[in-house]
Design a protein around this motif. Structure first.
Motif, PDB file in Angstrom:
ATOM      1  N   SER A 196      63.021  69.287  94.296  1.00 13.62           N
ATOM      2  CA  SER A 196      63.945  70.834  94.136  1.00 13.62           C
ATOM      3  C   SER A 196      64.037  70.897  93.171  1.00 13.62           C
ATOM      4  CB  SER A 196      65.376  70.297  95.178  1.00 13.62           C
ATOM      5  OG  SER A 196      65.617  68.876  93.731  1.00 13.62           O
ATOM      6  N   LYS A 197      64.061  70.299  91.625  1.00 14.76           N
ATOM      7  CA  LYS A 197      64.423  71.135  90.855  1.00 14.76           C
ATOM      8  C   LYS A 197      63.610  71.230  89.684  1.00 14.76           C
ATOM      9  CE  LYS A 197      68.833  68.997  91.236  1.00 14.76           C
ATOM     10  NZ  LYS A 197      68.937  68.774  92.644  1.00 14.76           N
ATOM     11  N   CYS A 198      62.733  70.763  89.486  1.00 13.42           N
ATOM     12  CA  CYS A 198      61.743  70.684  88.093  1.00 13.42           C
ATOM     13  C   CYS A 198      60.355  71.760  88.849  1.00 13.42           C
ATOM     14  CB  CYS A 198      61.234  69.608  87.958  1.00 13.42           C
ATOM     15  SG  CYS A 198      62.595  68.172  87.637  1.00 13.42           S
ATOM     16  N   ALA A 199      60.170  71.341  90.152  1.00 12.86           N
ATOM     17  CA  ALA A 199      58.917  71.682  90.634  1.00 12.86           C
ATOM     18  C   ALA A 199      58.323  73.457  90.270  1.00 12.86           C
ATOM     19  CB  ALA A 199      57.885  71.162  91.870  1.00 12.86           C
ATOM     20  N   SER A 200      59.788  73.932  90.665  1.00 14.43           N
ATOM     21  CA  SER A 200      59.698  75.199  90.554  1.00 14.43           C
ATOM     22  C   SER A 200      58.650  75.998  89.204  1.00 14.43           C
ATOM     23  CB  SER A 200      60.783  75.857  90.912  1.00 14.43           C
ATOM     24  OG  SER A 200      61.538  75.693  89.878  1.00 14.43           O
ATOM     25  N   CYS A 201      58.822  75.145  88.018  1.00 16.11           N
ATOM     26  CA  CYS A 201      58.184  75.554  87.088  1.00 16.11           C
ATOM     27  C   CYS A 201      57.399  74.621  86.206  1.00 16.11           C
ATOM     28  CB  CYS A 201      59.750  75.699  85.650  1.00 16.11           C
ATOM     29  SG  CYS A 201      60.659  76.309  85.934  1.00 16.11           S
ATOM     30  N   HIS A 202      57.555  73.214  86.994  1.00 20.40           N
ATOM     31  CA  HIS A 202      56.376  72.400  86.151  1.00 20.40           C
ATOM     32  C   HIS A 202      55.182  71.766  87.520  1.00 20.40           C
ATOM     33  CE1 HIS A 202      58.604  71.580  82.732  1.00 20.40           C
ATOM     34  NE2 HIS A 202      59.273  72.093  82.923  1.00 20.40           N
ATOM     35  N   GLY A 203      55.140  73.036  88.423  1.00 17.00           N
ATOM     36  CA  GLY A 203      54.244  72.602  89.531  1.00 17.00           C
ATOM     37  C   GLY A 203      54.873  71.146  90.208  1.00 17.00           C
ATOM     38  N   ASN A 204      54.074  71.187  91.194  1.00 22.77           N
ATOM     39  CA  ASN A 204      54.355  70.238  92.505  1.00 22.77           C
ATOM     40  C   ASN A 204      53.375  69.038  91.925  1.00 22.77           C
ATOM     41  OD1 ASN A 204      56.024  71.549  93.987  1.00 22.77           O
ATOM     42  ND2 ASN A 204      54.414  72.011  95.739  1.00 22.77           N
ATOM     43  N   GLU A 205      52.435  68.937  91.478  1.00 17.51           N
ATOM     44  CA  GLU A 205      51.661  68.105  90.617  1.00 17.51           C
ATOM     45  C   GLU A 205      52.371  67.792  89.459  1.00 17.51           C
ATOM     46  OE1 GLU A 205      50.087  66.592  92.512  1.00 17.51           O
ATOM     47  OE2 GLU A 205      50.718  67.724  95.083  1.00 17.51           O
ATOM     48  N   LEU A 206      53.099  68.070  89.017  1.00 20.16           N
ATOM     49  CA  LEU A 206      53.212  68.410  87.113  1.00 20.16           C
ATOM     50  C   LEU A 206      52.640  69.322  86.560  1.00 20.16           C
ATOM     51  CD1 LEU A 206      54.937  65.631  88.956  1.00 20.16           C
ATOM     52  CD2 LEU A 206      55.040  64.961  86.616  1.00 20.16           C
ATOM     53  N   GLN A 207      51.304  69.556  86.920  1.00 22.66           N
ATOM     54  CA  GLN A 207      49.952  70.087  86.061  1.00 22.66           C
ATOM     55  C   GLN A 207      50.338  71.228  85.572  1.00 22.66           C
ATOM     56  OE1 GLN A 207      51.145  70.887  89.502  1.00 22.66           O
ATOM     57  NE2 GLN A 207      50.395  72.851  90.183  1.00 22.66           N
ATOM     58  N   GLY A 208      52.142  71.565  85.338  1.00 18.70           N
ATOM     59  CA  GLY A 208      51.940  72.942  84.557  1.00 18.70           C
ATOM     60  C   GLY A 208      52.461  74.215  85.372  1.00 18.70           C
ATOM     61  N   LEU A 209      53.035  75.106  85.464  1.00 17.37           N
ATOM     62  CA  LEU A 209      53.614  76.177  85.819  1.00 17.37           C
ATOM     63  C   LEU A 209      53.806  77.420  84.964  1.00 17.37           C
ATOM     64  CD1 LEU A 209      51.959  77.695  89.007  1.00 17.37           C
ATOM     65  CD2 LEU A 209      54.555  76.941  89.565  1.00 17.37           C
ATOM     66  N   ILE A 210      55.132  77.407  84.977  1.00 19.06           N
ATOM     67  CA  ILE A 210      56.272  78.559  84.016  1.00 19.06           C
ATOM     68  C   ILE A 210      56.109  76.961  83.061  1.00 19.06           C
ATOM     69  CG2 ILE A 210      57.989  78.756  83.622  1.00 19.06           C
ATOM     70  CD1 ILE A 210      58.707  79.457  86.023  1.00 19.06           C
ATOM     71  N   GLY A 211      56.406  75.944  83.076  1.00 21.21           N
ATOM     72  CA  GLY A 211      56.944  75.016  81.608  1.00 21.21           C
ATOM     73  C   GLY A 211      55.494  74.327  81.594  1.00 21.21           C
ATOM     74  N   PRO A 212      55.612  73.691  80.502  1.00 18.66           N
ATOM     75  CA  PRO A 212      53.951  72.802  80.555  1.00 18.66           C
ATOM     76  C   PRO A 212      53.709  71.951  81.852  1.00 18.66           C
ATOM     77  CG  PRO A 212      56.098  71.587  78.724  1.00 18.66           C
ATOM     78  CD  PRO A 212      56.106  73.343  79.751  1.00 18.66           C
ATOM     79  N   ASN A 213      52.504  71.609  80.941  1.00 19.97           N
ATOM     80  CA  ASN A 213      51.586  70.524  82.034  1.00 19.97           C
ATOM     81  C   ASN A 213      52.280  69.307  81.559  1.00 19.97           C
ATOM     82  OD1 ASN A 213      50.144  68.018  83.187  1.00 19.97           O
ATOM     83  ND2 ASN A 213      48.120  69.479  82.381  1.00 19.97           N
ATOM     84  N   LEU A 214      52.430  68.517  82.236  1.00 19.32           N
ATOM     85  CA  LEU A 214      53.695  66.979  81.884  1.00 19.32           C
ATOM     86  C   LEU A 214      52.696  66.035  82.243  1.00 19.32           C
ATOM     87  CD1 LEU A 214      57.064  67.959  83.569  1.00 19.32           C
ATOM     88  CD2 LEU A 214      56.422  67.818  81.706  1.00 19.32           C
ATOM     89  N   THR A 215      51.615  65.737  82.725  1.00 20.59           N
ATOM     90  CA  THR A 215      50.570  64.784  82.929  1.00 20.59           C
ATOM     91  C   THR A 215      49.783  63.848  81.610  1.00 20.59           C
ATOM     92  OG1 THR A 215      48.697  66.666  83.807  1.00 20.59           O
ATOM     93  CG2 THR A 215      50.825  65.467  85.327  1.00 20.59           C
ATOM     94  N   ASP A 216      49.420  65.564  80.372  1.00 15.26           N
ATOM     95  CA  ASP A 216      48.411  65.584  79.679  1.00 15.26           C
ATOM     96  C   ASP A 216      49.274  64.818  78.437  1.00 15.26           C
ATOM     97  OD1 ASP A 216      50.072  67.290  79.175  1.00 15.26           O
ATOM     98  OD2 ASP A 216      48.710  68.529  78.960  1.00 15.26           O
ATOM     99  N   ASN A 217      48.428  64.639  77.678  1.00 18.93           N
ATOM    100  CA  ASN A 217      49.247  63.850  76.497  1.00 18.93           C
ATOM    101  C   ASN A 217      49.620  64.458  74.802  1.00 18.93           C
ATOM    102  OD1 ASN A 217      46.027  64.047  76.115  1.00 18.93           O
ATOM    103  ND2 ASN A 217      45.896  61.982  74.809  1.00 18.93           N
ATOM    104  N   PHE A 218      49.836  65.920  75.594  1.00 16.09           N
ATOM    105  CA  PHE A 218      50.381  67.346  74.576  1.00 16.09           C
ATOM    106  C   PHE A 218      51.526  67.469  74.992  1.00 16.09           C
ATOM    107  CE2 PHE A 218      45.939  67.741  74.609  1.00 16.09           C
ATOM    108  CZ  PHE A 218      45.178  67.957  72.981  1.00 16.09           C
ATOM    109  N   TRP A 219      52.711  66.820  74.041  1.00 18.11           N
ATOM    110  CA  TRP A 219      54.275  67.572  74.047  1.00 18.11           C
ATOM    111  C   TRP A 219      54.936  68.255  73.222  1.00 18.11           C
ATOM    112  CZ3 TRP A 219      55.982  65.404  78.237  1.00 18.11           C
ATOM    113  CH2 TRP A 219      55.490  64.008  79.491  1.00 18.11           C
TER     114      TRP A 219
END
Lengths: 732, 186
Positions: B101-124
């Motif tokens: 409800s709060k994060c997916a709009s920017c990070h993607g439903n699968e956390l793959q990154g959209l507006i915000g970065p991909n949260l599933t890889d090992n780059f931070w």
């Protein structure tokens, strides 16, 4: 239509000092039928918007069908088309009889009738198309504003002309209320509508920010006072004694409550702006005058209800009396609730919530609606010289409509209080208990359904009345003539004993009218005058930057779509508002806002500081499909914003008009506003493209302008030192 | 009813007559009372003895600050302890719900990154992908890049839930991932 009189009769009439008067009943019939037509439209659109709030897909993704454009149509139709035509019907009927003369001039009567219907028609076309000034109940654009003023003056000439030709020395209390209505509405409308045209159907008010807020709510509140209260009190004073055939309870009370009411009412506007950036003193005056309004309002209720002493049994047997008594009772409830809601601490809970919507509808559905229904059932048989087709249908109308109002009022009061308490609820750690705005909306959606059902019942009741009226008129005798009466020709001069005090005044219409004008003028000047000089509240030379050309275009889209019908732009000086939306809004932040967009209702969250809170892409997705970023949001989709093209050339004119009204733009910006805007749009479109929005020609679409405006909200204060810092509690 | 009641004024307008009854006493008292209240209220607030709205707001915010100070920030727990808590499936479910409800709009439903970065890889970009780092970022946000702070909207437990959920998705390789951003963390 004057029937030629027989010669012999004329002679004998003259000998007896009697004249024959033929009342103009046709004009009353016309206004009454127009009332019914527009009641149908106002109620139907009202039910539609109620269901749109319960079930957002009913906005149908259609530009001219969304809530933001339908809601102004509903309010304008209800106030000016339904109530307006009803007032005119009642005034034309009763004034002729109270003055024992035909209306001053038949041509003016019909000009007034057709002019008013033309205004309504133009409103019904322009509002759904999005031509709106963005000021509540004053949305209509400048050519229509001028037409309203012109036809109101025609009405005034016709009315005062009738008074001057009257065959009664004194004017009855109903006429006092009509006089104050006509004078005050003219003043309110003209002052609130002073605007600078940009094009044929676009203008900006000369008033800006807090000035505009002050004047708009002086207008808005007194539209309730002088369009929905004083004329209806006049109707009450005529039709209730007529319907029950009993004397009015107290002449003295009429005098006291009339003058107290019109003098005090005009001051109460700022109670719509409690805790806002409006200076404290104006808020204080708005509140105490609202509290003082309680007794003068109830004076009308007492005189209405106590006129029924001795004939209360009619309440059981006569459906017309059921409507009138219920109407006056709702008037009493609303005018008690109004002062209550104006108390600052109550306003804290109720403002921006549906409690206010419930309050207003108690007044409009209960007081105005039922007065009109009672009056219609009273007038139809008299005007068409027959009986109502069905008394039992009248009773059904009453009970169905009454149930509708109760469902409406109770659901909205419950929704408002629930949401008001949720907004301010804190947990033990100094955090908001319901920080997610949408959570507080979803909680009350079930009550929106109840409200919509209540509104539907009210509409059903109205349809029953339509059927009943239709059958009645169908039964009426084919030959219809105007009412003729014989009246003493010299009535006006026959009283010669010296009179004193108010009684004398009742014989002097011009003096009476001037005093009635002064009563509403004094409070207006004292309250509005100080805000005309914004400088005294804004110390810095230029504390905020004006909107950029693209932001102006975006702001006009915000106004066009009626965003203000659901979103405020005013963070009040209240801890819960500050915790939720950021530091309180200041006067200088809206100093270039024409019109101001502080709003009066939060169906969605406040937007005063939404700028830079979300990325451009968030707004893009949110406008096209709000649920893609806020699951369960009830906001409509605005897909056409990505299709409609910005009219860049018009921005040049807009910026120069703003500049002419004192907004500081440099010459280059004024001369090339369209180019400046195009460049701004390219930056936003590029950012969206970088995030994966590959729509071709995006930089020319309305959505880009709207995003520019959204991102500017709360970001215009010129930064100096730590002045721009967060509030102690942090900003969200 | 006194004798004064229902005295006719003699007025007659189209058949409507008027009594000359006195103003009801209770009504008049109500009117006087509201006028007296109005005077007292205006004097109180305009003379300066009552607080301005601004002053009242400052007092209210100071009280809230005081409550916050005593409540204090949640005690920082060690990464290991947090990792232990993060295995709780109930907590992960709460986290998933808030993420959608709060994060997916920017990070993607699968956390793959959209507006915000991909949260599933090992780059931070911010921190090194520990739960502690995630809790900090969720709390304070990265306002200059458009990520709002969620402290105040999400309770402490919920912040931990979201961080745990994100942590559980590390290395999930969703389809259409956003290109790596930030520094690689081994």
């Amino acid at each position: 239509m004057m029937n030629p009189m027989k010669g012999a009769n004329v002679e004998s009439l003259k000998n007896n000092n009697l004249v024959k008067v033929v009342y103009d009943d046709k004009i009353v019939k016309a206004f009454l039928l127009a009332t019914m037509v527009f009641a149908g439209i106002a109620f139907l659109v009202g039910v539609l918007v109620a269901f749109q709030l319960s079930y957002w897909p009913l906005n149908l993704n259609m530009e001219w069908f969304t809530f933001g454009r339908m809601r102004p149509l509903h309010t304008n139709a209800a106030i000016f088309a339904f109530a307006g035509n009803a007032i005119f019907a009642g005034i034309y009927y009763s004034t002729q009889r109270l003055c024992k003369t035909r209306m001053f001039n038949d041509t003016l009567s019909w000009l007034h009738f057709w002019g008013w219907q033309a205004i309504i028609l133009s409103a019904a076309i322009t509002l759904p198309l999005g031509y709106s000034q963005g000021k509540e109940y004053a949305e209509l654009e400048w050519p229509i504003d001028i037409a309203i003023a012109v036809f109101w003056v025609i009405f005034a000439v016709n009315f005062f002309g009738t008074l001057l030709r009257r065959r009664e020395k004194h004017i009855y209390v109903a006429l006092w209320f009509y006089i104050s209505t006509i004078i005050t509405v003219a003043m309110l409308h003209i002052v609130n509508s002073i605007e600078y045209p940009v094009s044929f159907l676009k203008s900006y008010p000369v008033w800006a920010g807090v000035q505009d807020a002050m004047i708009q709510w002086w207008y808005g509140h007194n539209a309730v006072a002088f369009f929905l209260t004083t004329p209806f009190l006049g109707l009450m004073y005529y039709f209730i004694p007529k319907a029950v055939n009993r004397p009015v309870y107290s002449y003295r009370l009429s005098i006291v409550h009339f003058w107290a009411l019109i003098f005090i009412y005009i001051w109460a506007g700022p109670h719509h702006l409690l805790y806002t950036a409006l200076p404290d003193w104006a808020q204080t005056f708005g509140m105490v005058f609202s509290v003082m309004l309680w007794a003068p309002s109830w004076g009308g209720m007492i005189n209405g209800l106590l006129t029924l002493r001795g004939v209360w049994h009619l309440l059981r047997t006569d459906p017309i009396i059921k409507f009138f008594v219920t109407a006056v009772t709702f008037y009493g409830m609303s005018t008690f609730e109004g002062p209550l809601l104006s108390i600052k601490s109550v306003s804290h809970i109720a403002h921006y919530t549906d409690w206010i919507i419930g309050h207003v509808h108690g007044g409009t559905l209960g007081w105005n609606g039922f007065m009109v229904f009672g009056m219609t059932y009273f007038l139809i048989p008299k005007l068409w010289r027959t009986e109502m087709y069905s008394k039992s249908l009248m009773v059904s109308h009453f009970w169905i409509g009454f149930t509708g109002i109760i469902l409406y009022y109770v659901s909205m009061a419950a929704a408002g209080i629930t949401q008001g308490l949720m907004w301010r609820a804190m947990d033990g750690n100094g955090n908001l208990l319901y920080p997610d705005f949408v959570e507080t909306v979803l909680k009350i959606v079930p009550l929106y359904w109840v409200r919509a059902i209540g509104g539907t019942l009210y509409l059903v009741g109205f349809f029953i009345m339509c059927y009943n009226v239709y059958k009645t008129i169908q039964m009426a005798p084919a030959h219809q003539a105007d009412t003729e009466v014989l009246v003493a020709a010299t009535e006006k001069e026959s009283h010669s004993e010296p009179e004193t005090g108010h009684r004398r005044l009742e014989g002097l219409v011009p003096t009476f009218s001037v005093l009635a004008f002064l009563a509403v003028f004094v409070g207006s000047v004292l309250e509005i005058y100080p805000s005309l000089n914004l400088k005294q509240y804004i110390k810095d030379e230029a504390p905020v930057a004006p909107y950029t050309p693209l932001e102006i275009a975006g702001r006009d889209i915000y106004i066009k779509e009626g965003c203000y019908t659901c979103h405020s732009q005013m963070i009040r000086q209240l801890a819960d508002d500050v915790l939720r939306f950021g530091k309180p809004s200041t006067i200088s932040e809206s100093m270039y806002d024409r019109p101001f967009q502080w709003g009066s209702k939060r169906t969605g969250p406040d937007l005063a500081r939404v700028g830079k809170k979300y990325p451009n892409l968030w707004h893009y997705k949110h406008m096209l499909d709000p649920r893609s970023v806020t699951p369960k949001s009830i906001m409509p989709n605005y897909p056409w914003l990505a299709d409609n093209t910005i009219d860049f050339i018009s921005i040049r004119k807009k910026v120069s008009v703003m500049n002419a009204m004192g907004v500081p733009y440099d010459e280059k910006t004024i001369a090339q506003a369209d180019v400046v805007a195009e460049n701004e749009a390219k930056v936003i479109a590029k950012d969206l493209a970088d995030q994966g929005i590959t729509q071709p020609g995006l930089e020319r679409k309305e959505i880009v302008a709207l995003i520019a405006y959204m991102q500017a909200l709360g970001q215009k204060e010129k930064k100096k030192g730590d002045d721009n810092g967060k509030t102690v509690a942090g900003s969200l | 009813m006194s004798n004064e009641m229902d005295r006719d004024t003699g007025h007659d307008y189209d058949g409507i007559k008027e009594f000359d009854n006195p103003l009801p006493g209770w009504w008049l008292l109500t009117f006087y009372a509201t006028i007296i209240f109005a005077f007292l209220y205006v004097i109180h607030y305009e003379s300066g003895s009552g607080n301005t709205l601004k002053k009242d707001l400052e007092i209210a915010l100071a009280q809230i600050e005081a409550v916050k100070a005593t409540a204090g920030p949640a005690p920082l727990e060690s990464e290991d302890k947090l990792l232990e808590k993060a295995k709780d499936p109930q907590l992960l479910a709460v986290g998933a719900e808030h993420f959608q409800s709060k994060c997916a709009s920017c990070h993607g439903n699968e956390l793959q990154g959209l507006i915000g970065p991909n949260l599933t890889d090992n780059f931070w970009i911010h921190g090194k992908g520990t739960i502690t780092d995630m809790v900090a970022t969720v709390r304070t946000g990265i306002p200059e890049k458009g990520m709002p702070p969620w402290e105040g909207i999400l309770k402490n437990e919920e912040v931990l839930a979201v961080a745990s959920f994100i942590h559980s998705k590390l290395g999930s390789n969703p389809p259409n991932p956003k290109e790596p951003q930030g520094t690689k963390v081994e």
